[in-house]
Design a protein around this motif. Structure first.
Motif, PDB file in Angstrom:
ATOM      1  N   UNK A  25       0.619  -1.108   0.065  1.00  0.00           N
ATOM      2  CA  UNK A  25      -0.020   0.054   0.143  1.00  0.00           C
ATOM      3  C   UNK A  25       0.867   1.212  -0.012  1.00  0.00           C
ATOM      4  N   UNK A  26       1.786   1.190  -1.065  1.00  0.00           N
ATOM      5  CA  UNK A  26       2.932   2.541  -1.009  1.00  0.00           C
ATOM      6  C   UNK A  26       1.881   3.642  -1.382  1.00  0.00           C
ATOM      7  N   UNK A  27       2.715   4.780  -0.736  1.00  0.00           N
ATOM      8  CA  UNK A  27       1.998   6.115  -0.798  1.00  0.00           C
ATOM      9  C   UNK A  27       2.973   7.076  -1.398  1.00  0.00           C
ATOM     10  N   UNK A  28       2.930   8.131  -2.160  1.00  0.00           N
ATOM     11  CA  UNK A  28       3.978   8.958  -2.543  1.00  0.00           C
ATOM     12  C   UNK A  28       4.774   9.547  -1.392  1.00  0.00           C
ATOM     13  N   UNK A  29       4.253   9.683  -0.340  1.00  0.00           N
ATOM     14  CA  UNK A  29       5.160  10.094   0.784  1.00  0.00           C
ATOM     15  C   UNK A  29       6.007   9.204   1.197  1.00  0.00           C
ATOM     16  N   UNK A  30       5.976   7.902   0.592  1.00  0.00           N
ATOM     17  CA  UNK A  30       7.017   6.859   1.309  1.00  0.00           C
ATOM     18  C   UNK A  30       8.289   7.097   0.225  1.00  0.00           C
ATOM     19  N   UNK A  31       8.348   7.938  -0.870  1.00  0.00           N
ATOM     20  CA  UNK A  31       9.378   8.131  -1.833  1.00  0.00           C
ATOM     21  C   UNK A  31      10.474   8.695  -0.796  1.00  0.00           C
ATOM     22  N   UNK A  32      11.765   7.915  -0.890  1.00  0.00           N
ATOM     23  CA  UNK A  32      12.794   8.077  -0.323  1.00  0.00           C
ATOM     24  C   UNK A  32      13.964   7.252  -0.744  1.00  0.00           C
ATOM     25  N   UNK A  33      15.207   7.384  -0.106  1.00  0.00           N
ATOM     26  CA  UNK A  33      16.297   6.369  -0.130  1.00  0.00           C
ATOM     27  C   UNK A  33      16.229   5.649   1.048  1.00  0.00           C
ATOM     28  N   UNK A  34      16.269   4.362   0.980  1.00  0.00           N
ATOM     29  CA  UNK A  34      16.044   3.503   2.200  1.00  0.00           C
ATOM     30  C   UNK A  34      17.402   3.086   2.536  1.00  0.00           C
ATOM     31  N   UNK A  35      17.794   3.026   3.851  1.00  0.00           N
ATOM     32  CA  UNK A  35      19.150   2.579   4.211  1.00  0.00           C
ATOM     33  C   UNK A  35      18.741   1.417   5.313  1.00  0.00           C
ATOM     34  N   UNK A  36      19.666   0.440   5.456  1.00  0.00           N
ATOM     35  CA  UNK A  36      19.606  -0.366   6.652  1.00  0.00           C
ATOM     36  C   UNK A  36      20.815  -0.117   7.493  1.00  0.00           C
ATOM     37  N   UNK A  37      20.920  -0.496   8.586  1.00  0.00           N
ATOM     38  CA  UNK A  37      21.933  -0.209   9.542  1.00  0.00           C
ATOM     39  C   UNK A  37      21.746  -1.301  10.731  1.00  0.00           C
ATOM     40  N   UNK A  38      22.947  -1.475  11.553  1.00  0.00           N
ATOM     41  CA  UNK A  38      22.691  -2.305  12.678  1.00  0.00           C
ATOM     42  C   UNK A  38      23.206  -1.666  13.938  1.00  0.00           C
ATOM     43  N   UNK A  39      22.497  -2.053  15.040  1.00  0.00           N
ATOM     44  CA  UNK A  39      22.928  -1.432  16.357  1.00  0.00           C
ATOM     45  C   UNK A  39      23.432  -2.576  17.281  1.00  0.00           C
ATOM     46  N   UNK A  40      24.728  -2.726  17.703  1.00  0.00           N
ATOM     47  CA  UNK A  40      25.037  -3.838  18.531  1.00  0.00           C
ATOM     48  C   UNK A  40      24.620  -3.824  20.065  1.00  0.00           C
ATOM     49  N   UNK A  41      24.063  -2.449  20.457  1.00  0.00           N
ATOM     50  CA  UNK A  41      23.886  -2.140  21.702  1.00  0.00           C
ATOM     51  C   UNK A  41      22.517  -2.030  22.139  1.00  0.00           C
ATOM     52  N   UNK A  42      21.584  -2.048  21.012  1.00  0.00           N
ATOM     53  CA  UNK A  42      20.079  -2.175  21.472  1.00  0.00           C
ATOM     54  C   UNK A  42      19.221  -1.406  20.351  1.00  0.00           C
ATOM     55  N   UNK A  43      18.267  -0.620  20.887  1.00  0.00           N
ATOM     56  CA  UNK A  43      17.262   0.081  20.329  1.00  0.00           C
ATOM     57  C   UNK A  43      17.694   1.504  20.006  1.00  0.00           C
ATOM     58  N   UNK A  44      18.450   2.032  20.795  1.00  0.00           N
ATOM     59  CA  UNK A  44      18.628   3.558  20.636  1.00  0.00           C
ATOM     60  C   UNK A  44      19.221   3.973  19.337  1.00  0.00           C
ATOM     61  N   UNK A  45      18.225   5.079  18.686  1.00  0.00           N
ATOM     62  CA  UNK A  45      18.622   5.378  17.389  1.00  0.00           C
ATOM     63  C   UNK A  45      20.060   6.098  17.159  1.00  0.00           C
ATOM     64  N   UNK A  46      20.574   6.503  18.133  1.00  0.00           N
ATOM     65  CA  UNK A  46      22.036   6.954  18.101  1.00  0.00           C
ATOM     66  C   UNK A  46      23.062   5.811  17.909  1.00  0.00           C
ATOM     67  N   UNK A  47      22.679   4.473  18.192  1.00  0.00           N
ATOM     68  CA  UNK A  47      23.472   3.363  18.240  1.00  0.00           C
ATOM     69  C   UNK A  47      23.718   2.817  16.885  1.00  0.00           C
ATOM     70  N   UNK A  48      22.994   3.202  15.729  1.00  0.00           N
ATOM     71  CA  UNK A  48      23.071   2.452  14.545  1.00  0.00           C
ATOM     72  C   UNK A  48      24.158   3.067  13.663  1.00  0.00           C
ATOM     73  N   UNK A  49      24.907   1.937  13.196  1.00  0.00           N
ATOM     74  CA  UNK A  49      25.782   2.113  12.184  1.00  0.00           C
ATOM     75  C   UNK A  49      25.981   1.264  11.164  1.00  0.00           C
ATOM     76  N   UNK A  50      27.262   1.065  10.330  1.00  0.00           N
ATOM     77  CA  UNK A  50      27.525   0.340   9.510  1.00  0.00           C
ATOM     78  C   UNK A  50      26.483   0.799   8.295  1.00  0.00           C
ATOM     79  N   UNK A  51      26.242   1.955   7.928  1.00  0.00           N
ATOM     80  CA  UNK A  51      25.012   2.254   6.881  1.00  0.00           C
ATOM     81  C   UNK A  51      25.462   1.376   5.606  1.00  0.00           C
TER      82      UNK A  51
END
Length: 122
Positions: A86-112
């Motif tokens: 059910x994609x919408x025009x507002x979903x338009x973007x560059x999508x990235x994945x990343x990993x966080x070895x320490x948990x769910x904190x947004x600042x811990x994500x890396x290896x983009x």
């Protein structure tokens, strides 16, 4: 160090579907949280969805994609997927994945990864 490669982006009409893949090499996802993020032109990068590698039942989603996107993982392939329906025009973007070895904190994500472009036409 883990290396991530995203794929599966493309151009789709509103209401359509895409499945993104995030493949890891160099090191497995074990003990990591894996997240999908996106960045639209002129906007900050935002969290989309996340999954814990040790338990596929632990997932979280941004309110804007709940009920439309599903994150999952394949242990054997060391790959995380993002099924987008059910994609919408507002979903338009560059999508990235990343990993966080320490948990769910947004600042811990890396290896983009390098990102994959998703464009939804109206």
């Amino acid at each position: 160090q883990v290396q991530l490669v995203e794929s599966g982006g493309g151009l789709v009409q509103a209401g359509g579907s895409l499945r993104l893949s995030c493949a890891a090499s160099g090191r497995t996802f074990s003990s990591y949280v894996v997240g999908w993020f996106r960045q639209a032109p002129g906007k900050d990068r935002e969290f989309v969805a996340g999954i814990s590698w040790w338990s596929a039942s632990i997932t979280t989603y941004a309110d804007s994609v709940k009920g439309r996107f599903t994150i999952s993982r394949d242990n054997a392939k060391n790959t995380v997927y993002l099924q987008m329906n059910s994609l919408k025009p507002e979903d338009t973007a560059v999508y990235y994945c990343a990993v966080n070895p320490t948990g769910w904190g947004r600042g811990g994500f890396g290896s983009w990864g390098q990102g994959t472009q998703v464009t939804v036409s109206s």
